[in-house]
Design a protein around this motif. Sequence first.
Motif, PDB file in Angstrom:
ATOM      1  N   LYS A   3       0.985  -0.979   0.219  1.00  0.00           N
ATOM      2  CA  LYS A   3       0.078  -0.062   0.287  1.00  0.00           C
ATOM      3  C   LYS A   3       1.490   1.294   0.155  1.00  0.00           C
ATOM      4  O   LYS A   3       1.366   1.701  -0.578  1.00  0.00           O
ATOM      5  CB  LYS A   3      -1.084   0.127   1.153  1.00  0.00           C
ATOM      6  CG  LYS A   3      -1.866   1.061   1.305  1.00  0.00           C
ATOM      7  CD  LYS A   3      -2.850   1.063   2.576  1.00  0.00           C
ATOM      8  CE  LYS A   3      -3.788   2.047   2.149  1.00  0.00           C
ATOM      9  NZ  LYS A   3      -5.222   1.651   3.188  1.00  0.00           N
ATOM     10  N   ALA A   4       1.836   0.907   0.257  1.00  0.00           N
ATOM     11  CA  ALA A   4       2.832   2.138   1.346  1.00  0.00           C
ATOM     12  C   ALA A   4       4.004   2.380  -0.590  1.00  0.00           C
ATOM     13  O   ALA A   4       4.265   2.854  -1.021  1.00  0.00           O
ATOM     14  CB  ALA A   4       4.127   2.143   2.066  1.00  0.00           C
ATOM     15  N   LEU A   5       3.663   1.581  -1.042  1.00  0.00           N
ATOM     16  CA  LEU A   5       4.920   1.764  -2.602  1.00  0.00           C
ATOM     17  C   LEU A   5       3.392   1.345  -3.271  1.00  0.00           C
ATOM     18  O   LEU A   5       3.242   0.863  -4.319  1.00  0.00           O
ATOM     19  CB  LEU A   5       5.050   0.401  -2.533  1.00  0.00           C
ATOM     20  CG  LEU A   5       6.778   0.321  -2.160  1.00  0.00           C
ATOM     21  CD1 LEU A   5       7.364  -0.407  -2.197  1.00  0.00           C
ATOM     22  CD2 LEU A   5       7.208   1.671  -2.408  1.00  0.00           C
ATOM     23  N   ASN A   6       2.841   2.592  -3.662  1.00  0.00           N
ATOM     24  CA  ASN A   6       1.695   2.785  -4.868  1.00  0.00           C
ATOM     25  C   ASN A   6       1.947   3.525  -5.658  1.00  0.00           C
ATOM     26  O   ASN A   6       3.384   3.503  -6.067  1.00  0.00           O
ATOM     27  CB  ASN A   6      -0.177   3.291  -4.338  1.00  0.00           C
ATOM     28  CG  ASN A   6       0.518   4.940  -3.870  1.00  0.00           C
ATOM     29  OD1 ASN A   6       1.516   5.556  -3.645  1.00  0.00           O
ATOM     30  ND2 ASN A   6      -0.281   5.620  -2.400  1.00  0.00           N
ATOM     31  N   LEU A   7       1.246   3.876  -7.261  1.00  0.00           N
ATOM     32  CA  LEU A   7       1.801   4.335  -7.902  1.00  0.00           C
ATOM     33  C   LEU A   7       2.123   6.130  -8.194  1.00  0.00           C
ATOM     34  O   LEU A   7       3.309   6.051  -8.541  1.00  0.00           O
ATOM     35  CB  LEU A   7       0.431   4.821  -9.176  1.00  0.00           C
ATOM     36  CG  LEU A   7       1.128   4.739 -10.191  1.00  0.00           C
ATOM     37  CD1 LEU A   7       2.473   4.809 -10.678  1.00  0.00           C
ATOM     38  CD2 LEU A   7      -0.070   5.210 -11.420  1.00  0.00           C
ATOM     39  N   PRO A   8       1.653   7.220  -6.746  1.00  0.00           N
ATOM     40  CA  PRO A   8       2.389   7.685  -6.867  1.00  0.00           C
ATOM     41  C   PRO A   8       3.637   8.287  -5.967  1.00  0.00           C
ATOM     42  O   PRO A   8       4.064   8.813  -6.342  1.00  0.00           O
ATOM     43  CB  PRO A   8       1.481   8.558  -5.472  1.00  0.00           C
ATOM     44  CG  PRO A   8       0.035   8.094  -5.986  1.00  0.00           C
ATOM     45  CD  PRO A   8       0.382   7.208  -6.866  1.00  0.00           C
ATOM     46  N   ASN A   9       3.768   7.004  -5.183  1.00  0.00           N
ATOM     47  CA  ASN A   9       4.678   7.118  -4.177  1.00  0.00           C
ATOM     48  C   ASN A   9       6.187   6.387  -5.323  1.00  0.00           C
ATOM     49  O   ASN A   9       7.610   6.851  -5.349  1.00  0.00           O
ATOM     50  CB  ASN A   9       5.158   6.504  -3.079  1.00  0.00           C
ATOM     51  CG  ASN A   9       4.134   6.850  -2.171  1.00  0.00           C
ATOM     52  OD1 ASN A   9       3.990   7.726  -2.023  1.00  0.00           O
ATOM     53  ND2 ASN A   9       3.620   5.792  -1.060  1.00  0.00           N
ATOM     54  N   ALA A  12       7.367   8.723  -7.086  1.00  0.00           N
ATOM     55  CA  ALA A  12       8.402  10.440  -6.582  1.00  0.00           C
ATOM     56  C   ALA A  12       9.494   9.566  -6.427  1.00  0.00           C
ATOM     57  O   ALA A  12      10.905   9.542  -6.707  1.00  0.00           O
ATOM     58  CB  ALA A  12       8.037  10.168  -5.409  1.00  0.00           C
ATOM     59  N   LEU A  13       9.463   7.785  -6.064  1.00  0.00           N
ATOM     60  CA  LEU A  13      10.991   7.495  -6.449  1.00  0.00           C
ATOM     61  C   LEU A  13      11.725   7.590  -7.249  1.00  0.00           C
ATOM     62  O   LEU A  13      12.603   7.331  -7.682  1.00  0.00           O
ATOM     63  CB  LEU A  13      11.147   5.683  -5.297  1.00  0.00           C
ATOM     64  CG  LEU A  13      10.169   5.880  -4.139  1.00  0.00           C
ATOM     65  CD1 LEU A  13      10.182   4.049  -3.930  1.00  0.00           C
ATOM     66  CD2 LEU A  13      11.780   5.650  -3.012  1.00  0.00           C
ATOM     67  N   PHE A  14      10.670   7.114  -8.228  1.00  0.00           N
ATOM     68  CA  PHE A  14      11.287   7.631 -10.237  1.00  0.00           C
ATOM     69  C   PHE A  14      12.076   8.896 -10.460  1.00  0.00           C
ATOM     70  O   PHE A  14      13.045   9.474 -10.673  1.00  0.00           O
ATOM     71  CB  PHE A  14      10.495   7.323 -10.740  1.00  0.00           C
ATOM     72  CG  PHE A  14      11.026   7.605 -12.260  1.00  0.00           C
ATOM     73  CD1 PHE A  14      11.779   6.088 -12.984  1.00  0.00           C
ATOM     74  CD2 PHE A  14      10.245   8.159 -13.548  1.00  0.00           C
ATOM     75  CE1 PHE A  14      12.519   6.245 -13.895  1.00  0.00           C
ATOM     76  CE2 PHE A  14      10.977   8.304 -14.859  1.00  0.00           C
ATOM     77  CZ  PHE A  14      11.205   7.058 -15.071  1.00  0.00           C
ATOM     78  N   ARG A  15      10.933  10.241  -9.729  1.00  0.00           N
ATOM     79  CA  ARG A  15      11.894  10.594 -10.411  1.00  0.00           C
ATOM     80  C   ARG A  15      12.706  11.450  -8.791  1.00  0.00           C
ATOM     81  O   ARG A  15      14.423  12.408  -9.087  1.00  0.00           O
ATOM     82  CB  ARG A  15      10.737  12.690  -9.458  1.00  0.00           C
ATOM     83  CG  ARG A  15      11.397  13.791  -9.747  1.00  0.00           C
ATOM     84  CD  ARG A  15      10.351  14.716  -9.722  1.00  0.00           C
ATOM     85  NE  ARG A  15       9.243  14.722  -8.361  1.00  0.00           N
ATOM     86  CZ  ARG A  15       8.468  14.304  -7.352  1.00  0.00           C
ATOM     87  NH1 ARG A  15       7.816  13.520  -8.728  1.00  0.00           N
ATOM     88  NH2 ARG A  15       7.866  15.150  -6.216  1.00  0.00           N
ATOM     89  N   ILE A  16      13.091  10.843  -8.148  1.00  0.00           N
ATOM     90  CA  ILE A  16      14.417  10.611  -7.124  1.00  0.00           C
ATOM     91  C   ILE A  16      16.045  10.449  -7.466  1.00  0.00           C
ATOM     92  O   ILE A  16      16.299  10.474  -7.577  1.00  0.00           O
ATOM     93  CB  ILE A  16      14.630   9.768  -5.862  1.00  0.00           C
ATOM     94  CG1 ILE A  16      13.756  10.779  -4.727  1.00  0.00           C
ATOM     95  CG2 ILE A  16      16.046   9.476  -4.945  1.00  0.00           C
ATOM     96  CD1 ILE A  16      12.896  10.350  -4.002  1.00  0.00           C
ATOM     97  N   LYS A  72       1.704   8.462   4.333  1.00  0.00           N
ATOM     98  CA  LYS A  72       2.706   9.374   5.381  1.00  0.00           C
ATOM     99  C   LYS A  72       4.311   8.857   4.695  1.00  0.00           C
ATOM    100  O   LYS A  72       5.073  10.048   4.532  1.00  0.00           O
ATOM    101  CB  LYS A  72       2.993   8.651   6.491  1.00  0.00           C
ATOM    102  CG  LYS A  72       1.823   8.891   6.969  1.00  0.00           C
ATOM    103  CD  LYS A  72       2.265   8.285   8.729  1.00  0.00           C
ATOM    104  CE  LYS A  72       0.703   8.146   9.509  1.00  0.00           C
ATOM    105  NZ  LYS A  72       1.094   7.730  10.650  1.00  0.00           N
ATOM    106  N   LEU A  73       4.486   7.858   3.566  1.00  0.00           N
ATOM    107  CA  LEU A  73       5.467   8.146   3.368  1.00  0.00           C
ATOM    108  C   LEU A  73       5.594   8.805   1.977  1.00  0.00           C
ATOM    109  O   LEU A  73       6.464   9.399   1.301  1.00  0.00           O
ATOM    110  CB  LEU A  73       5.987   6.110   2.342  1.00  0.00           C
ATOM    111  CG  LEU A  73       6.705   6.136   1.499  1.00  0.00           C
ATOM    112  CD1 LEU A  73       8.431   5.812   2.209  1.00  0.00           C
ATOM    113  CD2 LEU A  73       7.093   4.754   0.842  1.00  0.00           C
ATOM    114  N   GLY A  74       4.176   8.371   1.298  1.00  0.00           N
ATOM    115  CA  GLY A  74       4.671  10.046   0.250  1.00  0.00           C
ATOM    116  C   GLY A  74       4.304  11.598   0.455  1.00  0.00           C
ATOM    117  O   GLY A  74       4.597  12.360  -0.153  1.00  0.00           O
ATOM    118  N   ALA A  75       4.212  11.681   2.052  1.00  0.00           N
ATOM    119  CA  ALA A  75       3.839  12.725   2.050  1.00  0.00           C
ATOM    120  C   ALA A  75       5.927  13.182   2.899  1.00  0.00           C
ATOM    121  O   ALA A  75       6.273  14.776   2.373  1.00  0.00           O
ATOM    122  CB  ALA A  75       2.955  12.743   3.532  1.00  0.00           C
TER     123      ALA A  75
END
Length: 180
Positions: A3-9, A12-16, A72-75
Amino acid sequence: MSKALNLPNTLALFRIALAPLMLWFLLERDSSVFASWHPSWLDYFAGLIFVLASVTDFFDGFIARRWNQMTKLGAILDPLADKMLMLAGFIGLMIIDRASAWAVFLILSREFFITGLRVVAVSEGKSVASTMAGKIKTVVQMIAIGFLIMNWPFATTLLWIAVILTLYSGYEYLRDYYKI
Protein backbone atom coordinates in the motif's frame (compact mmCIF):
# COMPACT_ATOMS: atom_id res chain seq x y z
CA MET A 1 4.15 -2.41 2.42
CA SER A 2 2.47 -2.74 -0.99
CA LYS A 3 0.00 0.00 0.00
CA ALA A 4 2.90 2.34 0.75
CA LEU A 5 4.47 1.60 -2.63
CA ASN A 6 1.47 2.78 -4.60
CA LEU A 7 1.71 4.51 -7.98
CA PRO A 8 2.22 8.06 -6.60
CA ASN A 9 5.03 6.91 -4.31
CA THR A 10 6.61 4.92 -7.13
CA LEU A 11 6.55 8.05 -9.30
CA ALA A 12 8.23 10.03 -6.50
CA LEU A 13 10.92 7.34 -6.20
CA PHE A 14 11.39 7.48 -9.97
CA ARG A 15 11.86 11.28 -9.71
CA ILE A 16 14.43 10.74 -6.96
CA ALA A 17 16.34 8.39 -9.30
CA LEU A 18 16.12 10.86 -12.20
CA ALA A 19 17.64 13.78 -10.26
CA PRO A 20 21.22 12.39 -10.09
CA LEU A 21 20.92 11.11 -13.67
CA MET A 22 20.08 14.62 -14.88
CA LEU A 23 22.96 16.02 -12.81
CA TRP A 24 25.29 13.47 -14.41
CA PHE A 25 24.39 14.70 -17.92
CA LEU A 26 24.93 18.29 -16.81
CA LEU A 27 28.28 17.74 -15.11
CA GLU A 28 30.08 15.00 -17.02
CA ARG A 29 30.69 17.04 -20.17
CA ASP A 30 34.39 16.25 -20.19
CA SER A 31 33.97 12.59 -19.35
CA SER A 32 35.41 10.00 -21.71
CA VAL A 33 31.91 8.46 -21.77
CA PHE A 34 30.69 11.49 -23.72
CA ALA A 35 33.88 12.28 -25.64
CA SER A 36 32.26 11.75 -29.03
CA TRP A 37 29.05 13.60 -28.15
CA HIS A 38 28.30 17.18 -29.05
CA PRO A 39 27.59 19.13 -25.84
CA SER A 40 24.11 20.01 -27.11
CA TRP A 41 23.15 16.33 -26.88
CA LEU A 42 24.00 16.35 -23.19
CA ASP A 43 21.66 19.35 -22.84
CA TYR A 44 18.93 17.49 -24.72
CA PHE A 45 19.21 14.43 -22.48
CA ALA A 46 19.39 16.49 -19.29
CA GLY A 47 16.39 18.50 -20.50
CA LEU A 48 14.43 15.39 -21.38
CA ILE A 49 15.14 13.85 -17.99
CA PHE A 50 14.14 17.09 -16.27
CA VAL A 51 10.86 17.33 -18.18
CA LEU A 52 10.07 13.69 -17.45
CA ALA A 53 10.79 14.20 -13.75
CA SER A 54 8.73 17.40 -13.67
CA VAL A 55 5.76 15.63 -15.25
CA THR A 56 5.93 12.89 -12.60
CA ASP A 57 5.74 15.66 -9.98
CA PHE A 58 2.36 16.69 -11.32
CA PHE A 59 1.02 13.17 -11.74
CA ASP A 60 2.07 11.74 -8.39
CA GLY A 61 0.16 14.48 -6.56
CA PHE A 62 -2.82 14.31 -8.91
CA ILE A 63 -3.11 10.53 -8.67
CA ALA A 64 -2.64 10.52 -4.89
CA ARG A 65 -5.47 13.00 -4.42
CA ARG A 66 -7.75 11.62 -7.14
CA TRP A 67 -7.45 7.97 -6.17
CA ASN A 68 -7.17 8.70 -2.44
CA GLN A 69 -3.67 7.17 -2.28
CA MET A 70 -2.04 9.71 0.03
CA THR A 71 0.33 8.03 2.48
CA LYS A 72 2.79 9.10 5.16
CA LEU A 73 5.58 7.77 2.95
CA GLY A 74 4.29 9.92 0.08
CA ALA A 75 4.24 12.97 2.34
CA ILE A 76 7.98 12.44 2.83
CA LEU A 77 8.95 11.22 -0.66
CA ASP A 78 7.18 13.90 -2.72
CA PRO A 79 8.85 16.97 -1.19
CA LEU A 80 12.17 15.09 -1.00
CA ALA A 81 11.96 14.27 -4.71
CA ASP A 82 11.06 17.88 -5.52
CA LYS A 83 14.00 19.23 -3.51
CA MET A 84 16.43 16.70 -5.01
CA LEU A 85 15.34 17.58 -8.54
CA MET A 86 15.64 21.33 -7.96
CA LEU A 87 18.93 20.92 -6.09
CA ALA A 88 20.40 18.82 -8.92
CA GLY A 89 19.19 21.28 -11.53
CA PHE A 90 20.32 24.48 -9.85
CA ILE A 91 23.67 23.17 -8.61
CA GLY A 92 24.47 21.50 -11.93
CA LEU A 93 23.58 24.66 -13.84
CA MET A 94 25.65 26.78 -11.46
CA ILE A 95 28.67 24.50 -11.90
CA ILE A 96 28.47 24.68 -15.71
CA ASP A 97 28.09 28.46 -15.38
CA ARG A 98 24.52 28.82 -16.63
CA ALA A 99 22.98 29.89 -13.33
CA SER A 100 24.08 32.71 -11.05
CA ALA A 101 25.54 31.48 -7.78
CA TRP A 102 23.62 34.28 -6.01
CA ALA A 103 20.33 33.17 -7.53
CA VAL A 104 20.98 29.55 -6.56
CA PHE A 105 22.02 30.59 -3.05
CA LEU A 106 18.85 32.64 -2.54
CA ILE A 107 16.57 29.92 -3.88
CA LEU A 108 18.18 27.09 -1.92
CA SER A 109 18.39 29.16 1.28
CA ARG A 110 14.66 29.83 1.08
CA GLU A 111 13.95 26.14 0.45
CA PHE A 112 15.98 25.05 3.49
CA PHE A 113 14.45 27.76 5.66
CA ILE A 114 10.86 26.89 4.74
CA THR A 115 11.55 23.18 5.22
CA GLY A 116 12.82 23.98 8.71
CA LEU A 117 9.81 26.22 9.37
CA ARG A 118 7.47 23.41 8.37
CA VAL A 119 9.23 20.99 10.73
CA VAL A 120 8.86 23.47 13.59
CA ALA A 121 5.21 24.09 12.68
CA VAL A 122 4.44 20.36 12.70
CA SER A 123 6.18 19.96 16.07
CA GLU A 124 3.89 22.73 17.40
CA GLY A 125 0.81 21.09 15.91
CA LYS A 126 0.45 23.80 13.28
CA SER A 127 0.04 23.32 9.56
CA VAL A 128 1.78 25.56 7.06
CA ALA A 129 -0.14 24.83 3.90
CA SER A 130 1.19 25.45 0.41
CA THR A 131 0.17 28.79 -1.02
CA MET A 132 -0.68 29.66 -4.61
CA ALA A 133 2.54 31.72 -4.72
CA GLY A 134 4.45 28.59 -3.68
CA LYS A 135 2.88 26.58 -6.49
CA ILE A 136 3.59 29.32 -9.04
CA LYS A 137 7.15 29.57 -7.71
CA THR A 138 7.67 25.87 -8.35
CA VAL A 139 6.36 26.09 -11.91
CA VAL A 140 8.51 29.14 -12.71
CA GLN A 141 11.57 27.44 -11.17
CA MET A 142 10.94 24.40 -13.36
CA ILE A 143 10.55 26.53 -16.48
CA ALA A 144 13.72 28.46 -15.59
CA ILE A 145 15.70 25.25 -15.08
CA GLY A 146 14.43 23.91 -18.41
CA PHE A 147 15.41 27.12 -20.23
CA LEU A 148 18.82 27.15 -18.51
CA ILE A 149 19.51 23.50 -19.39
CA MET A 150 18.68 24.20 -23.02
CA ASN A 151 20.62 27.49 -22.90
CA TRP A 152 17.63 29.31 -24.42
CA PRO A 153 17.14 33.08 -24.59
CA PHE A 154 15.64 34.74 -21.50
CA ALA A 155 16.77 31.85 -19.29
CA THR A 156 18.62 34.19 -16.92
CA THR A 157 15.63 36.54 -16.78
CA LEU A 158 13.38 33.60 -15.89
CA LEU A 159 15.84 32.55 -13.20
CA TRP A 160 15.66 35.97 -11.54
CA ILE A 161 11.87 36.00 -11.81
CA ALA A 162 11.98 32.61 -10.06
CA VAL A 163 14.19 34.13 -7.35
CA ILE A 164 11.71 36.95 -6.75
CA LEU A 165 8.75 34.54 -6.62
CA THR A 166 10.72 32.19 -4.39
CA LEU A 167 11.49 34.93 -1.88
CA TYR A 168 7.92 36.23 -1.99
CA SER A 169 6.42 32.79 -1.40
CA GLY A 170 8.88 32.34 1.48
CA TYR A 171 7.57 35.58 2.95
CA GLU A 172 4.00 34.23 2.63
CA TYR A 173 4.92 31.08 4.54
CA LEU A 174 6.57 33.15 7.24
CA ARG A 175 3.60 35.54 7.39
CA ASP A 176 1.14 32.67 7.66
CA TYR A 177 3.21 30.98 10.36
CA TYR A 178 3.51 34.11 12.49
CA LYS A 179 0.15 35.55 11.38
CA ILE A 180 1.91 38.84 10.58
